[in-house]
Design an enzyme around this catalytic site. Structure first.
Site, PDB file in Angstrom:
ATOM      1  N   TYR A  61      -9.251  37.750  31.176  1.00 32.82           N
ATOM      2  CA  TYR A  61      -9.053  38.484  32.433  1.00 32.82           C
ATOM      3  C   TYR A  61      -8.272  37.592  33.389  1.00 32.82           C
ATOM      4  O   TYR A  61      -8.817  36.725  34.043  1.00 32.82           O
ATOM      5  CB  TYR A  61     -10.383  38.925  33.052  1.00 32.82           C
ATOM      6  N   PHE A 206     -15.844  50.846  30.822  1.00 32.36           N
ATOM      7  CA  PHE A 206     -15.208  52.043  31.383  1.00 32.36           C
ATOM      8  C   PHE A 206     -16.284  53.073  31.744  1.00 32.36           C
ATOM      9  O   PHE A 206     -16.148  54.269  31.464  1.00 32.36           O
ATOM     10  CB  PHE A 206     -14.205  52.611  30.389  1.00 32.36           C
ATOM     11  N   PRO A 207     -17.364  52.631  32.384  1.00 32.95           N
ATOM     12  CA  PRO A 207     -18.511  53.522  32.612  1.00 32.95           C
ATOM     13  C   PRO A 207     -18.241  54.647  33.593  1.00 32.95           C
ATOM     14  O   PRO A 207     -18.958  55.643  33.614  1.00 32.95           O
ATOM     15  CB  PRO A 207     -19.575  52.579  33.183  1.00 32.95           C
TER      16      PRO A 207
HETATM   17  N1  LIG Z   1     -15.195  44.628  26.072  1.00 34.92           N
HETATM   18  C1  LIG Z   1     -14.073  45.230  26.375  1.00 34.92           C
HETATM   19  O1  LIG Z   1     -13.195  45.422  25.523  1.00 34.92           O
HETATM   20  C2  LIG Z   1     -13.859  45.707  27.785  1.00 34.92           C
HETATM   21  C3  LIG Z   1     -12.747  46.516  28.101  1.00 34.92           C
HETATM   22  C4  LIG Z   1     -12.600  46.934  29.416  1.00 34.92           C
HETATM   23  C5  LIG Z   1     -13.533  46.574  30.369  1.00 34.92           C
HETATM   24  N2  LIG Z   1     -14.595  45.773  30.042  1.00 34.92           N
HETATM   25  C6  LIG Z   1     -15.617  45.361  31.029  1.00 34.92           C
HETATM   26  O2  LIG Z   1     -16.200  46.532  31.548  1.00 34.92           O
HETATM   27  C7  LIG Z   1     -16.107  46.527  32.983  1.00 34.92           C
HETATM   28  C8  LIG Z   1     -15.989  47.955  33.485  1.00 34.92           C
HETATM   29  O3  LIG Z   1     -14.865  48.600  32.914  1.00 34.92           O
HETATM   30  P1  LIG Z   1     -13.609  49.036  33.795  1.00 34.92           P
HETATM   31  O4  LIG Z   1     -13.480  48.118  34.966  1.00 34.92           O
HETATM   32  O5  LIG Z   1     -12.479  49.211  32.862  1.00 34.92           O
HETATM   33  O6  LIG Z   1     -13.933  50.508  34.185  1.00 34.92           O
HETATM   34  P2  LIG Z   1     -14.802  51.228  35.283  1.00 34.92           P
HETATM   35  O7  LIG Z   1     -15.850  50.316  35.788  1.00 34.92           O
HETATM   36  O8  LIG Z   1     -15.205  52.522  34.669  1.00 34.92           O
HETATM   37  O9  LIG Z   1     -13.728  51.563  36.405  1.00 34.92           O
HETATM   38  C9  LIG Z   1     -13.124  50.638  37.195  1.00 34.92           C
HETATM   39  C10 LIG Z   1     -12.060  51.374  38.038  1.00 34.92           C
HETATM   40  O10 LIG Z   1     -12.685  52.362  38.823  1.00 34.92           O
HETATM   41  C11 LIG Z   1     -12.450  52.122  40.214  1.00 34.92           C
HETATM   42  N3  LIG Z   1     -13.734  52.328  40.902  1.00 34.92           N
HETATM   43  C12 LIG Z   1     -14.859  51.577  40.832  1.00 34.92           C
HETATM   44  N4  LIG Z   1     -15.837  52.113  41.603  1.00 34.92           N
HETATM   45  C13 LIG Z   1     -15.312  53.232  42.144  1.00 34.92           C
HETATM   46  C14 LIG Z   1     -15.832  54.214  43.030  1.00 34.92           C
HETATM   47  N5  LIG Z   1     -17.078  54.154  43.482  1.00 34.92           N
HETATM   48  N6  LIG Z   1     -15.014  55.237  43.396  1.00 34.92           N
HETATM   49  C15 LIG Z   1     -13.732  55.316  42.945  1.00 34.92           C
HETATM   50  N7  LIG Z   1     -13.189  54.396  42.096  1.00 34.92           N
HETATM   51  C16 LIG Z   1     -13.974  53.366  41.711  1.00 34.92           C
HETATM   52  C17 LIG Z   1     -11.959  50.696  40.312  1.00 34.92           C
HETATM   53  O11 LIG Z   1     -11.002  50.576  41.343  1.00 34.92           O
HETATM   54  P3  LIG Z   1     -11.327  49.720  42.674  1.00 34.92           P
HETATM   55  O12 LIG Z   1     -11.060  48.299  42.299  1.00 34.92           O
HETATM   56  O13 LIG Z   1     -10.359  50.265  43.670  1.00 34.92           O
HETATM   57  O14 LIG Z   1     -12.742  49.986  43.048  1.00 34.92           O
HETATM   58  C18 LIG Z   1     -11.330  50.472  38.973  1.00 34.92           C
HETATM   59  O15 LIG Z   1      -9.976  50.871  38.975  1.00 34.92           O
HETATM   60  C19 LIG Z   1     -14.885  45.641  33.260  1.00 34.92           C
HETATM   61  O16 LIG Z   1     -14.876  45.150  34.579  1.00 34.92           O
HETATM   62  C20 LIG Z   1     -15.053  44.571  32.209  1.00 34.92           C
HETATM   63  O17 LIG Z   1     -15.997  43.606  32.642  1.00 34.92           O
HETATM   64  C21 LIG Z   1     -14.759  45.362  28.759  1.00 34.92           C
END
Ligand SMILES: NC(=O)c1ccc[n+]([C@@H]2O[C@H](COP(=O)([O-])OP(=O)(O)OC[C@H]3O[C@@H](n4cnc5c(N)ncnc54)[C@H](OP(=O)(O)O)[C@@H]3O)[C@@H](O)[C@H]2O)c1
Length: 284
Positions: A61, A206-207
């Protein structure tokens, strides 16, 4: 402070069932530093002050940026903070992710994460992906050696099938799985079922993805309105309700979104609304 239910990972690591995904505290395309590093450190401090005891990150990251910011903002760490990091991906530019899970490289990556995070032992070290060029047993074998050397407390895996999870578990105890999973994407339901059966933590990445379900007038939107909640909160509440082993790690770069998301732990959806959501998700 919001009360967060707990889950015990690997028999000895108690974490809150609401973690923080630290992937979004980098530049665009998860590349380079964030626009405002001081704000990212503030957010990390706020996350921990709010009672979160699980932070998920990875060497890739930034690369390196997320781990460095975590150490800068939070070291020396509170005793109850669990940092889960990962190795196995390389980066060649914004939005570019390549796999390299050769054992020698994984060992170097782990040493580098220890140094960046200023830790003597990493609580949860996760294989970020399965590299088709390297037998899974060899990649996991490297993590088993790091475990035996005391550099890793527990081993987790990411992006695995049931069969791959079984193979990894033949090599070393696996305490957690991190796969893409949310209300609208339930391809890993079978992997979650194994985690539930055997008490492994399941970190859905991606929750917050809700697809069309959250469109104005859609079923998630309607249910969110009924509870005076946001679609993101309903998506997280559903994950927490769906299985007792889910450990959501929503990612955000904003304190406001973090605070909004955290409130999901207090949102209890009734069974009828959960059934409506699941039916709509199955149709979508
Ligand atoms: N193991 C793997 O292969 C893998 C892959 C991807 C991710 N991950 C991990 O999983 C975590 C979560 O996944 P993710 O970050 O991809 O997806 P996510 O948590 O589903 O979504 C994050 C996105 O949603 C926005 N967001 C967050 N809260 C919000 C809200 N209340 N209202 C509107 N938009 C909101 C964020 O933008 P803002 O910044 O503007 O809030 C960001 O663009 C990552 O941080 C990482 O640690 C792991």
């Amino acid at each position: 402070m919001t009360e967060i239910q707990t889950f015990t990972i690997g028999g000895d690591l108690e974490v809150g069932r609401f973690g923080y995904g630290a992937m979004r505290i980098t530049g665009p395309g998860i590349w380079g530093p964030p626009q405002n590093e001081a704000a990212a450190r503030e957010l990390l401090k706020h996350v921990v002050q709010s009672g979160v005891t699980l932070i998920d990150t990875a060497d890739s990251y930034g690369p390196e940026v997320s781990e460095k910011l975590i150490a800068e903002a939070l070291h020396p760490y509170p005793d109850d903070l669990v940092i889960a990091t990962k190795g196995g991906l390389t980066r060649s530019g914004p939005g570019q992710w390549e796999r390299n899970c050769r054992p020698d490289r994984l060992k170097r990556c782990c040493e580098d994460s220890l140094r960046r995070l200023q830790l003597e032992r990493i609580d949860i070290y996760q294989l970020h992906a399965v590299d088709p060029k390297v037998p899974l047993e060899d990649s996991i074998g490297a993590l088993a050696e790091l475990h035996d050397e005391g550099k890793i407390r527990h081993v987790g895996v990411c992006n695995v099938s049931v069969e791959e999870l079984d193979r990894a578990r033949q090599v070393v105890e696996i305490v957690s799985v991190q796969n893409r999973y949310n209300l609208a994407d339930r391809h890993s339901e079978d992997v979650l079922a194994v985690c539930e059966r055997d008490g492994l933590g399941f970190l859905p990445w991606f929750p917050l993805a809700t697809g069309d379900l959250a469109r104005p007038g859609g079923s998630l939107d309607a249910i969110a309105r009924k509870y005076g909640a946001s679609p993101a909160q309903v998506a997280l509440a559903w994950l927490l309700h769906h299985s007792h082993v889910t450990l959501p790690i929503p990612g955000t770069s904003s304190i406001e979104h973090f605070d909004e998301n955290l409130q999901a732990v207090e949102l209890e959806l009734d069974e009828e609304d959960i059934a409506t959501l699941e039916e709509a998700a199955a149709r979508a």
